[in-house]
Design an enzyme around this catalytic site. Structure first.
Site, mmCIF file in Angstrom:
data_model
loop_
_atom_site.group_PDB
_atom_site.id
_atom_site.type_symbol
_atom_site.label_atom_id
_atom_site.label_comp_id
_atom_site.label_asym_id
_atom_site.label_seq_id
_atom_site.Cartn_x
_atom_site.Cartn_y
_atom_site.Cartn_z
ATOM 1 C CG LEU A 130 -6.978 -20.587 3.013
ATOM 2 C CD1 LEU A 130 -6.552 -20.090 1.650
ATOM 3 C CD2 LEU A 130 -8.176 -21.529 2.881
ATOM 4 N N GLY A 131 -4.264 -19.512 6.134
ATOM 5 C CA GLY A 131 -4.392 -18.436 7.112
ATOM 6 C C GLY A 131 -5.740 -18.392 7.811
ATOM 7 C CB CYS A 160 -21.436 4.907 -11.640
ATOM 8 S SG CYS A 160 -20.182 4.871 -10.343
ATOM 9 C CG ASP A 188 -18.321 -9.282 -0.613
ATOM 10 O OD1 ASP A 188 -19.002 -8.365 -1.105
ATOM 11 O OD2 ASP A 188 -17.618 -10.040 -1.299
ATOM 12 C CD GLU A 241 -20.233 -17.957 0.137
ATOM 13 O OE1 GLU A 241 -19.435 -17.056 0.441
ATOM 14 O OE2 GLU A 241 -20.829 -17.980 -0.955
ATOM 15 C CB CYS A 255 -16.810 -2.269 -9.477
ATOM 16 S SG CYS A 255 -16.972 -0.639 -8.712
ATOM 17 C CB THR A 293 -9.578 -16.212 1.084
ATOM 18 O OG1 THR A 293 -9.231 -16.263 2.465
ATOM 19 C CG2 THR A 293 -8.606 -17.037 0.285
ATOM 20 C CE1 TYR A 310 -20.727 -12.670 1.315
ATOM 21 C CE2 TYR A 310 -19.604 -14.468 2.460
ATOM 22 C CZ TYR A 310 -20.047 -13.879 1.289
ATOM 23 O OH TYR A 310 -19.840 -14.505 0.109
ATOM 24 C CB CYS A 333 -18.738 0.299 -16.165
ATOM 25 S SG CYS A 333 -19.793 -0.102 -14.753
ATOM 26 C CB THR A 337 11.563 -15.135 12.142
ATOM 27 O OG1 THR A 337 10.250 -14.601 12.278
ATOM 28 C CG2 THR A 337 11.612 -16.554 12.681
#
Length: 347
Positions: free
Chosen positions: A76-77, A204, A134, A33, A188, A39, A116, A198, A308
């Site tokens: 991965l940031g 929907c 999320d 998680e 979705c 990500t 979350y 769907c 840079t």
DNA sequence: AAGTCGGGGCG
DNA sequence: CGCCCAGACTT
């Protein structure tokens, strides 16, 4: 059929096979998680495999050095995730005897675990019916119910949490939470959702109004700021260079980089040469300066565009403590620096 | 409530 | 180029 039942049926047929779906061990669920925050699965998966291999238990992670954890996280940031992950592992081991908290409320006390993640772990590992919200959930629910409240404002956060909490399957919160996220991620989707096939097509509201891609509504975020980074890549006659550990609160905290000179605007060779004559690492010593990339490398982050330039500084001897260029790969560096190291042949 | 924190991928 | 991603934390 009710929303949750239809969703879980869809999930049972369409879910992807993923390693963290083969376990309910809270250490592995927690790890997955944290890695998956902001990500995509495709990007996070190899990191999950590497962490499980390197640290099979929370004790292994707690016993590691932070610089080692950051090195494994490299690329991965959002590096605060790695620092908080390590700190929380130490807390679980030292204060909780290696036992993970077992409730949503207790999980929230862990660094790096917010609403979350606490909901995800509590539901998946302990069957507590706490709804996850999320980016996928915002999209699915805003479309299904045609909700125009911005999802990234405080009103929307409360509204969607409450709605998800009403919809969650009380008997199977683990499956429901994973199903709604999987549905958002694979069906979705933000662009080109698969409305044609769907299972919610007949109910929907966004689809009924032909406005599926108008949802979710979001408040526009501020534009990225432009910065000008100049890195001093020292090379001494005996094959050493200088790298520094980033301190303070900004980006890349605790990662390593070449000595950085930030300027208000782009600088040319002569201007920069004159400016760094007074640099503490260059005072009163002869040096040869050359520019590695004549065109600035633009590294784009969510809130900053970094223009840079890498400046090669040849010196006889270093004016400060350095490292052998052969050891540079042991340090966790930002992707921007890593790409330079890979492209530049140090030998 | 608004900013900050990364990097990759997509249309 | 703008937007999005199994968000959390600080100001």
């Amino acid at each position: 059929m009710q929303f949750s039942k239809k969703l879980i049926n869809w999930y049972s047929v369409n879910k992807r096979v993923l390693p963290w779906r083969e376990t309910k061990n809270p250490y592995y669920i927690w790890l997955s998680e944290i890695i998956l925050q902001q990500t995509q699965v495709k990007q996070g998966l190899p990191y999950y495999e590497a962490f499980v291999a390197q640290y099979p238990t929370v004790f292994d992670l707690a016993n590691a050095e932070e610089r080692e954890v950051l090195k494994l996280w490299q690329g991965l940031g959002y590096y605060s995730r790695a620092r908080n992950l390590h700190a929380s592992a130490k807390h679980v081991v030292n204060a909780l005897k290696g036992e993970f908290p077992k409730t949503y409320k207790e999980l929230l006390n862990l660094k790096g675990v917010g609403d979350y993640t606490a909901s995800a772990i509590a539901s998946i590992c302990y069957n507590e019916p706490t709804a996850v919200v999320d980016g996928n959930v915002y999209r699915v629910l805003s479309r299904y119910f045609a909700i125009c409240t911005p999802t990234n404002g405080s009103k929307g956060v409360k509204e969607f949490k409450l709605l998800a909490q009403e919809l969650i399957d009380q008997d199977n919160p683990a499956e429901f939470n994973q199903a709604i996220m999987e549905f958002g991620a694979t069906w979705c989707t933000p662009k080109n959702p698969k409305c044609i096939s769907c299972v919610f097509q007949d109910s929907c509201l966004a689809f009924a109004h032909n406005k599926v891609e108008d949802y979710p509504v979001k408040i526009k975020s501020a534009k990225a700021k432009v910065k000008y980074f100049n890195f001093l890549v020292f090379i001494s006659d005996d094959g050493n260079t200088i790298i520094e550990r980033r301190k303070g609160k900004g980006i890349w905290q605790n990662l390593y980089q070449f000595p950085l000179v930030e300027t208000k605007k782009a600088v040319d060779y002569t201007t920069f040469r004159n400016q760094i004559e007074q640099h503490h690492l260059l005072k009163n010593i002869p040096f040869k300066l050359s520019l590695y990339n004549s065109e600035a490398i633009v590294h784009k982050l969510s809130h900053q565009h970094l223009y840079t330039k890498f400046w090669i500084v040849n010196v006889n001897r270093l004016h400060a403590e350095g490292i052998s260029v052969n050891d540079i790969e042991q340090f966790a560096v930002p992707v921007l620096i890593g790409k330079f190291i890979d492209a530049f042949n140090f030998k």
